[in-house]
Design a protein around this motif. Sequence first.
Motif, short mmCIF file in Angstrom:
data_model
loop_
_atom_site.label_atom_id
_atom_site.label_comp_id
_atom_site.label_asym_id
_atom_site.label_seq_id
_atom_site.Cartn_x
_atom_site.Cartn_y
_atom_site.Cartn_z
N ARG A 238 0.83 -1.21 0.00
CA ARG A 238 0.00 0.00 0.00
C ARG A 238 0.87 1.26 0.00
NH1 ARG A 238 -5.12 1.79 1.33
NH2 ARG A 238 -5.80 -0.38 1.60
N ARG A 239 1.90 1.27 0.82
CA ARG A 239 2.75 2.45 0.91
C ARG A 239 3.41 2.80 -0.42
NH1 ARG A 239 3.87 0.48 6.31
NH2 ARG A 239 5.63 -0.77 5.56
N ARG A 240 3.65 1.80 -1.23
CA ARG A 240 4.26 2.04 -2.54
C ARG A 240 3.22 2.39 -3.61
NH1 ARG A 240 9.60 -1.07 -3.91
NH2 ARG A 240 10.62 -1.17 -1.89
N LEU A 241 2.08 1.72 -3.57
CA LEU A 241 1.11 1.88 -4.65
C LEU A 241 0.31 3.16 -4.56
CD1 LEU A 241 -0.28 -1.74 -5.18
CD2 LEU A 241 1.24 -0.44 -6.69
N VAL A 242 -0.05 3.59 -3.36
CA VAL A 242 -0.90 4.79 -3.24
C VAL A 242 -0.24 6.02 -3.85
CG1 VAL A 242 -1.97 6.42 -1.64
CG2 VAL A 242 -2.34 3.98 -1.35
N PRO A 243 0.99 6.37 -3.49
CA PRO A 243 1.59 7.55 -4.11
C PRO A 243 1.81 7.39 -5.61
CG PRO A 243 3.17 6.45 -2.67
CD PRO A 243 1.84 5.83 -2.41
N PHE A 244 2.14 6.19 -6.04
CA PHE A 244 2.30 5.93 -7.48
C PHE A 244 1.00 6.22 -8.23
CE2 PHE A 244 1.25 2.36 -10.47
CZ PHE A 244 1.83 2.92 -11.60
N LEU A 245 -0.11 5.71 -7.73
CA LEU A 245 -1.39 5.88 -8.42
C LEU A 245 -1.93 7.29 -8.28
CD1 LEU A 245 -2.91 2.45 -7.38
CD2 LEU A 245 -2.36 3.15 -9.71
N VAL A 246 -1.84 7.89 -7.10
CA VAL A 246 -2.35 9.25 -6.89
C VAL A 246 -1.58 10.24 -7.78
CG1 VAL A 246 -2.55 11.13 -5.21
CG2 VAL A 246 -3.27 8.81 -4.59
N GLY A 247 -0.30 9.99 -7.99
CA GLY A 247 0.49 10.89 -8.80
C GLY A 247 0.53 10.57 -10.28
N LEU A 248 -0.16 9.50 -10.69
CA LEU A 248 -0.02 9.01 -12.07
C LEU A 248 -0.55 10.00 -13.10
CD1 LEU A 248 0.91 6.70 -13.87
CD2 LEU A 248 -1.36 5.65 -13.58
N LYS A 249 -1.67 10.65 -12.85
CA LYS A 249 -2.23 11.57 -13.83
C LYS A 249 -1.26 12.71 -14.15
CE LYS A 249 -6.29 14.34 -14.99
NZ LYS A 249 -5.54 15.58 -15.33
N ASP A 250 -0.57 13.20 -13.13
CA ASP A 250 0.38 14.29 -13.34
C ASP A 250 1.69 13.80 -13.94
OD1 ASP A 250 -1.35 16.25 -12.40
OD2 ASP A 250 -0.66 16.02 -10.33
N SER A 251 2.14 12.63 -13.50
CA SER A 251 3.44 12.14 -13.96
C SER A 251 3.37 11.52 -15.36
CB SER A 251 4.00 11.11 -12.97
OG SER A 251 3.17 9.95 -12.93
N ASP A 252 2.24 10.91 -15.70
CA ASP A 252 2.12 10.26 -17.01
C ASP A 252 0.64 10.24 -17.42
OD1 ASP A 252 2.21 8.65 -19.29
OD2 ASP A 252 3.76 7.34 -18.46
N PRO A 253 0.10 11.35 -17.91
CA PRO A 253 -1.32 11.44 -18.25
C PRO A 253 -1.77 10.38 -19.25
CG PRO A 253 -0.30 13.61 -18.31
CD PRO A 253 0.81 12.62 -18.16
N GLU A 254 -0.92 10.06 -20.20
CA GLU A 254 -1.30 9.06 -21.21
C GLU A 254 -1.47 7.69 -20.57
OE1 GLU A 254 0.25 7.19 -25.47
OE2 GLU A 254 1.33 8.85 -24.55
#
Length: 290
Positions: A238-254
């Motif tokens: 969870r600690r790894r996946l939540v920030p990855f997913l929450v930040g995904l739209k900004d880091s890689d919109p496609e």
Amino acid sequence: MLPAAGLAQSTWQEQIGTFRIGLVTEPGGDNAIEGLPALRKAYALALGVPVEFFVASDYRALIEAQASGRSHYGIYSASAYAAAALSCDCVSPLVAPTGSSGAVGIRSVLIARAGSMSAMSDISRHRVAVGGPDDVTGFLMPLAAMRREGVASTGGEAFLIRTASAEEAQARLLAGEVDAMFGWIETGVGKRPMEGSGTLEQLAAAGAGEGAFRVIWTSDLLRYGPHAIGKHLDPEVRRRLVPFLVGLKDSDPELFGKLERHHAGGFSSVKEADYETALELVRDMAGLEK
């Protein structure tokens, strides 16, 4: 000699082996997952383990895969997540999508012709259009609410006028064939509807005059369906996946668009309490079937 932290990290990653993510494709679609190589790589980088995606035939199969441990992660509708949580208590919601307007879910609403009825308790004295048996906001949520009020118990009461679609229900309301209908709105955590969404806006677009209809009842919030992980997994997942997913739209919109095709606002972290409405709905549906 490796430090203790390194040993602990190695242990949970070795226990997982290959991280398996399950999803259900759109009705009528094939089993292809668009952007699969990029998605697999992104999850693998976030977790530090190999990742595989698989397509389940339906949500029942997805639930069974996660309950048996064959899947570590599932992408669910709200009601499917609730069914999984109630059947095996083996899943924990991780993130859920938000709309481009900021909406986090939908609510069922009872829309009545002005002057025809004033409250849900008046419903049995009026003709009210409802949707089909699988229509969440047009039938299932309203039926659960009426059952709690002691108004209706089966959905087959004479005052409930069944329709084949939301469009048919709107047409019958506009034509004066019914006094009210159940529809929907998108909202944030509060009950204020998002601009440009919902049944009232659709009625206005179809020619309803201002003030012709009003909302007299609004349900609790049904959050958009979550991505959920197995409860047995190490908290580090969870600690790894939540920030990855929450930040995904900004880091890689496609890439975000490949993973989430319906709601363009990004992901937000969610918890079990956010799905109490979905849990109550599934409990009610189970009671109705008995």
